[in-house]
Scaffold this active site. Structure first.
Site, short mmCIF file in Angstrom:
data_model
loop_
_atom_site.label_atom_id
_atom_site.label_comp_id
_atom_site.label_asym_id
_atom_site.label_seq_id
_atom_site.Cartn_x
_atom_site.Cartn_y
_atom_site.Cartn_z
N GLN A 156 -19.95 -75.60 -27.80
CA GLN A 156 -18.73 -75.54 -28.36
C GLN A 156 -18.24 -76.65 -29.22
O GLN A 156 -17.56 -76.42 -30.16
CB GLN A 156 -17.63 -75.27 -27.19
N ASP A 190 -13.38 -64.84 -23.38
CA ASP A 190 -14.99 -64.76 -23.69
C ASP A 190 -15.29 -63.59 -22.92
O ASP A 190 -14.44 -62.69 -22.61
CB ASP A 190 -15.49 -66.15 -23.05
N LYS A 218 -14.92 -75.55 -22.10
CA LYS A 218 -15.25 -73.96 -21.65
C LYS A 218 -14.84 -73.82 -20.19
O LYS A 218 -14.80 -74.93 -19.58
CB LYS A 218 -16.79 -73.71 -21.86
N LYS A 225 -11.09 -77.13 -26.79
CA LYS A 225 -10.83 -75.62 -27.19
C LYS A 225 -12.23 -74.92 -26.86
O LYS A 225 -13.36 -75.30 -27.17
CB LYS A 225 -10.68 -75.66 -28.79
P1 NDP Z 1 -17.59 -58.76 -23.62
O1 NDP Z 1 -17.17 -58.99 -22.22
O2 NDP Z 1 -16.39 -58.16 -24.69
O3 NDP Z 1 -18.64 -57.77 -23.88
C1 NDP Z 1 -19.92 -58.46 -23.27
C2 NDP Z 1 -20.97 -57.06 -23.66
O4 NDP Z 1 -22.21 -57.76 -22.98
C3 NDP Z 1 -20.42 -56.01 -22.74
O5 NDP Z 1 -20.88 -54.85 -23.32
C4 NDP Z 1 -21.64 -56.07 -21.40
O6 NDP Z 1 -21.85 -55.05 -20.73
C5 NDP Z 1 -22.90 -56.84 -22.24
N1 NDP Z 1 -23.62 -57.68 -21.34
C6 NDP Z 1 -23.21 -58.61 -20.65
N2 NDP Z 1 -24.13 -59.13 -19.89
C7 NDP Z 1 -25.07 -58.43 -20.25
C8 NDP Z 1 -26.70 -58.39 -19.92
N3 NDP Z 1 -27.18 -59.22 -18.75
N4 NDP Z 1 -27.50 -57.47 -20.17
C9 NDP Z 1 -27.07 -56.51 -21.39
N5 NDP Z 1 -25.79 -56.77 -21.52
C10 NDP Z 1 -25.00 -57.34 -20.93
O7 NDP Z 1 -17.88 -60.25 -24.29
P2 NDP Z 1 -17.93 -60.88 -25.67
O8 NDP Z 1 -18.21 -59.68 -26.48
O9 NDP Z 1 -16.35 -61.40 -25.77
O10 NDP Z 1 -18.72 -62.03 -25.73
C11 NDP Z 1 -20.33 -61.50 -25.82
C12 NDP Z 1 -21.14 -63.08 -26.36
O11 NDP Z 1 -20.29 -63.53 -27.41
C13 NDP Z 1 -20.76 -64.01 -25.16
O12 NDP Z 1 -22.12 -64.76 -25.18
C14 NDP Z 1 -19.86 -64.95 -25.58
O13 NDP Z 1 -19.91 -66.32 -25.06
C15 NDP Z 1 -20.06 -65.01 -27.01
N6 NDP Z 1 -18.94 -65.08 -27.92
C16 NDP Z 1 -17.75 -64.39 -27.70
C17 NDP Z 1 -16.38 -64.80 -28.52
C18 NDP Z 1 -15.38 -64.04 -28.55
O14 NDP Z 1 -14.60 -64.59 -29.37
N7 NDP Z 1 -15.28 -63.12 -27.46
C19 NDP Z 1 -16.63 -65.99 -29.38
C20 NDP Z 1 -17.86 -66.76 -29.43
C21 NDP Z 1 -18.95 -66.24 -28.83
P3 NDP Z 1 -21.19 -54.34 -19.61
O15 NDP Z 1 -19.84 -53.80 -20.29
O16 NDP Z 1 -21.99 -53.26 -19.10
O17 NDP Z 1 -20.89 -55.60 -18.77
#
Ligand code: NDP
Length: 444
Positions: A111, A166, A126, A90
């Site tokens: 994970q 993700d 993943k 998962k």
């Molecule tokens: P999203 O794609 O919804 O959002 C990612 C956000 O981070 C966007 O605002 C993006 O900006 C920004 N971002 C990405 N890369 C960079 C960078 N290098 N510098 C600054 N900002 C950046 O992803 P999620 O919110 O789903 O995931 C965010 C994190 O949380 C990840 O690490 C993911 O693995 C973790 N996570 C997510 C889960 C989930 O349920 N979704 C569960 C557990 C962990 P822009 O829009 O400009 O690209």
């Protein structure tokens, strides 16, 4: 360095070269469990360390799809099925140009530990692709998802491997992926989580990771006689995790001072209002735009939240290694009270070491952001029993699960100068649980 840490370094450099992110994630865990490993001869006898570092399998495949100009594009897709001793694999799917095997191994490894902490029967995996959805039309994204599923469907199943979303994979992409799975297999079953609640998804899944981070934070603060109310919170990212963490913080009476994206940071000097949050959510999650184009707060181009404002609470919710040593020094210098990881491994090794040395409240991602996968587990239960639970019910369960995770993190550790070492506690709890299952299952 202990003999175990030495062995791990040798194993990684020999068997997993060019995998910096993976090495970083492994090191962090084995630094914390080295002493326990040394004291339990059975771990060495069963060679738990090396077995834990080697994924069960990695599937890598070509993803060919046609863009809007009729041009054939080629990307690389992966699924890392890391360890299934605690349940079917998962873990999420990430579409981003930064995706490679090292990143997916680190995420898959993390994970396994995260899923062990939830107490739900889930193994770790993943997946993803080096596809960049930025600037692509919805039809192109749909065709890419279908092409990715064309191969992935052979390797997943409701009791085999259950992927979720993700970075850049939200309910829209999960819909495209799932729709194609149903088409290819003629089976409507709980093989993907994060579906829209209208057709097989769980209420509260989108909110779960962000809300869960704040539930974990509240438990952590409470255990140290602190409260979230009126605290200034710096959040990075403006995706699913960041914006729902922001929503929960505002509802808990905290002041959300920043959110950010890959172009810069938006600062709300006196805290963001719910109305401003709704407008940012529409801009980012529905229109897939940039925070630069928002019309609230003040814009700081190319700056991270840690340098754009001050706050006692930091919630990095964007991506791995987004907080470096310099940023951590500044956060600590600005009277940081607590940091909780919404993103996976958002601290560089240097930043992590600085935070540990400072002995401040630190909620590691494998515990603090486990709310998403926990609600994915609840989505599987609903799919299997053909039920659909209300938002209130799921949210209450989420809050209970986060409290349990918090308590598991402090089960095997003692306070140091009044502060619980959550990161070590999370690693110890999850390691023991995985190791016990691996020994019970014999050599395989
Ligand atoms: P999203 O794609 O919804 O959002 C990612 C956000 O981070 C966007 O605002 C993006 O900006 C920004 N971002 C990405 N890369 C960079 C960078 N290098 N510098 C600054 N900002 C950046 O992803 P999620 O919110 O789903 O995931 C965010 C994190 O949380 C990840 O690490 C993911 O693995 C973790 N996570 C997510 C889960 C989930 O349920 N979704 C569960 C557990 C962990 P822009 O829009 O400009 O690209």
């Amino acid at each position: 360095m202990t003999k175990l840490q030495d062995d791990i370094e040798n194993y990684l450099s020999h068997s997993h070269p060019h995998s910096d992110e993976y090495h970083q994630a492994v090191r962090e865990v084995f630094d914390d469990i080295a002493e326990v490993y040394r004291k339990e001869p059975a771990y060495r006898r069963w060679n738990i360390a090396e077995r834990m570092l080697e994924p069960d399998r990695i599937v890598r495949f070509r993803v060919c799809w046609e863009d809007d100009n009729g041009q054939v594009q080629v990307n690389r897709g992966w699924r890392v099925q890391f360890n299934n001793v605690l349940g079917a694999y998962k873990g999420g799917i990430r579409f981003d140009p930064s995706v490679n095997e090292s990143v997916l191994k680190f995420l898959g490894f993390e994970q396994c530990f995260k899923n062990a902490l939830t107490g739900l029967p889930m193994g770790g995996g993943k997946g993803g692709a080096d596809f960049d959805p930025k600037g692509r039309s919805e039809r192109e994204i749909m065709r890419f998802c279908q092409a990715y599923m064309q191969e992935l469907h052979r390797h997943i199943g409701p009791n085999v491997d259950v992927p979720a979303g993700d970075i850049n994979v939200g309910p829209r992409e999960i819909g495209f992926l799932y729709g194609h799975y149903v088409k290819l297999t003629n089976r409507w079953e709980g093989v993907l989580t994060g579906k829209s609640p209208g057709f097989g998804g769980s209420c509260g899944r989108t909110e779960a990771t962000g809300y869960g981070v704040v539930y974990f934070l509240k438990n952590m603060l409470q255990a140290h006689d602190q409260s979230l109310e009126s605290q200034r919170v710096l959040i990075s990212g403006a995706g699913t995790v960041a914006l729902y963490a922001a929503e929960k913080c505002i509802r808990e009476g905290a002041k959300v001072i920043t959110v950010s994206d890959s172009r810069g940071t938006r600062v709300f000097r006196n805290g963001m209002s719910e109305k401003e949050l709704v407008s940012l959510r529409t801009l980012k999650l529905e229109q897939h735009g940039s925070l630069e184009d928002a019309d609230c707060g003040t814009w700081h181009s190319n700056k991270t939240p840690w340098f754009a404002a001050k706050g006692a609470i930091a919630l990095p919710c964007a991506t791995q290694n987004e907080v470096d040593g310099k940023a951590m020094k500044r956060l600590i210098g600005n009277d940081l009270l607590a940091l909780c990881e919404g993103a996976n491994m958002p601290l560089t090794q240097e930043a992590h070491d600085k935070l540990i040395d400072a002995n401040l409240l630190y909620g590691p991602g494998k515990a603090a952001n486990a709310g998403g996968v926990a609600v994915s587990g609840l989505e599987r239960s609903q799919n299997a029993s053909l039920q659909s639970w209300s938002m209130d019910k799921v949210d209450t369960m989420l809050s209970g699960i986060m409290e349990d995770i918090h308590n598991r993190c402090i089960e095997h550790v003692k306070r140091k100068d009044g502060i619980y070492p959550y990161s070590k506690g999370a690693n110890l709890y999850a390691f023991k649980k995985l190791a016990e299952a691996m020994m019970a299952y014999g050599v395989k």
